[in-house]
Design an enzyme around this catalytic site. Structure first.
Site, PDB file in Angstrom:
ATOM      1  N   CYS A 163       1.049  -1.295  -0.122  1.00  0.00           N
ATOM      2  CA  CYS A 163       0.280  -0.125  -0.297  1.00  0.00           C
ATOM      3  C   CYS A 163       0.942   1.108   0.358  1.00  0.00           C
ATOM      4  CB  CYS A 163      -1.428  -0.301   1.285  1.00  0.00           C
ATOM      5  SG  CYS A 163      -1.916  -1.628   1.271  1.00  0.00           S
ATOM      6  N   HIS A 303      -2.760   8.400   5.703  1.00  0.00           N
ATOM      7  CA  HIS A 303      -3.492   6.735   5.148  1.00  0.00           C
ATOM      8  C   HIS A 303      -4.341   6.336   5.637  1.00  0.00           C
ATOM      9  CE1 HIS A 303      -2.106   3.163   3.462  1.00  0.00           C
ATOM     10  NE2 HIS A 303      -1.929   2.226   4.254  1.00  0.00           N
ATOM     11  N   PHE A 399       1.849  -3.346   3.905  1.00  0.00           N
ATOM     12  CA  PHE A 399       1.415  -4.723   4.578  1.00  0.00           C
ATOM     13  C   PHE A 399       3.882  -5.126   4.686  1.00  0.00           C
ATOM     14  CE2 PHE A 399      -1.942  -7.171   4.232  1.00  0.00           C
ATOM     15  CZ  PHE A 399      -2.417  -5.938   5.165  1.00  0.00           C
TER      16      PHE A 399
END
Length: 413
Positions: A163, A303, A399
């Site tokens: 991401c 985020h 991740f």
């Protein structure tokens, strides 16, 4: 000395629309792009909603014979890259081609292609596998096709950092220009993995919201009722240029990119580090790279994924870095409207940060009806806010504990 880098072009494809204007308008209106999944029958899945791009016709951007050689994520990248280049007014020709490069990545790559040809193989054997199967799905072909299409002969690569991909791509392009390896870069992220395996995999991790009856209210960063993120798809691409290169051709400048931070949590394959420690180091690194004090930042595009751990720890990280100023800076999550575009998120949100500076307005965090007590910052709830934005930070955390932060500032010659 490091060279100055400015943003001259933006290209967006998101669940809110195809192109810069519909996406920006949707964000300012506080409109959600989350709907029921249409790309496959999701009846048996715990999550049956996503942020799909509606009305995308690849042939509007790509020659029909070429469309068949590309997965959907590459089609998005080529379309958004073309939009960004057109928006910048940069013409690539023999005089500058070797000084223009591309860095566009994806987090997951060609899941549509993998699933399609696996089914074909299982049903009819290896002869049904297309000779274009591999170049259709590998991630660096997003950059490759943009380079081929526009004749950009400079550095060509692809970041793959879950991401954080879009932000790492833009950061890498920024450094390439800063250190003189190119004068202009086409950079960002792309993603298209709303497929049975994509949704099923995140469902198996219990990472997705299951608020199927209220798709528009399902993505709710920082709200006590959040129950996971919503998958989205699309692409966000920026054109970056060395300042003198842009000025010599009379380019319109959106903003200046002044800082890039990276860090690793070194903690867990999916969970953020305790206290948001890795995210805090990443934000501090971007500020340090730019030579900017925390109190100079006016807006943070968070985020903000709508996951319990992620939102709480990002809030803690902002407090750690910004101190007393944390409660004065405007913070919002546009994922409340677009969903989480995974590898494309950083590219889209960098563009949003730039537009906030350009237009002096900050998009809201929608669905923030009952704030989590642990999330107590100014998240610009429900409605866009007109305000002066001289400096904006865009956060992306992925991740594997990989973090990337970009810092933009209002351009001043």
């Amino acid at each position: 000395m490091k060279r100055r880098v400015v943003v001259t072009g933006l290209g967006l494809i998101t669940p809110l629309g195809i192109g810069l204007e519909p996406t920006w308008k949707g964000l300012l209106e506080g409109r959600s792009g989350i709907r029921g999944i249409t790309q496959f029958d999701a009846a048996l899945f715990p999550t049956r909603i996503a942020g799909e791009v509606e009305g995308f016709v690849p042939e509007d951007f790509i020659e029909p014979k070429e469309v068949k050689k590309m997965d959907r994520f590459i089609q998005f990248a080529l379309a958004a890259g073309g939009m960004a280049l057109a928006d910048s007014g940069l013409k690539i020709d023999g005089s500058n081609a070797e000084r223009v490069g591309v860095v566009v990545g994806a987090g997951m790559g060609g899941l549509h292609t993998i699933e399609h040809y696996h089914k074909a193989y299982m049903e009819k054997g290896p002869r049904r596998i297309s000779p274009f199967f591999i170049p259709m799905l590998i991630i660096n072909l997003a950059s490759g096709h943009i380079s081929i299409r526009h004749g950009a002969k400079g550095p060509n690569s692809a970041a793959v950092t879950a991401c954080a991909t879009g932000s790492h791509s833009i950061g890498e392009a920024y450094r390439i220009i800063q250190y003189g390896d190119a004068d202009a870069m086409i950079a960002g992220g792309t993603e298209a993995c709303i497929t049975p395996l994509g949704v099923g995999g995140f469902n198996a991790m219990k990472a997705l919201s299951t608020r199927n009856g209220e798709p528009h209210r399902a993505s709710r960063p920082f709200d006590s009722g959040r129950d996971g993120f919503i998958m989205g798809e699309g692409s966000g691409v920026l054109v970056l240029e060395e300042l003198g290169f842009a000025q010599r051709r009379g380019a319109r400048i959106y903003a200046e990119l002044i800082g890039f931070g990276m860090s690793s949590d070194a903690y867990h394959i999916t969970s953020p580090a305790p206290g948001g420690e890795g995210a805090a180091r990443c934000m501090a690194s971007a500020l340090r790279d730019a030579g900017v004090s925390p109190h100079e930042v006016d807006y943070i595009n968070a985020h903000g994924t709508s996951t319990k751990q992620g939102d709480e720890l990002e809030t803690a990280a902002i407090k750690k870095v910004f101190g007393d100023h944390a409660h004065k800076v405007a913070v919002s999550s546009t994922k409340s409207m677009t969903g989480h575009l995974l590898g494309a998120a950083g590219g889209v949100e960098a563009a949003v940060s730039v537009l906030s500076i350009m237009h002096s307005i900050v998009p809201p965090t929608i669905n923030l009806d009952d704030p989590d007590p642990e999330c107590d910052l100014d998240y610009v709830p429900h409605k866009a806010r007109e305000m002066t934005v001289k400096c904006a930070l865009s956060n992306s955390f992925g991740f594997g504990g990989t973090n990337a932060c970009l810092l933009f500032r209002k351009f001043e010659p």
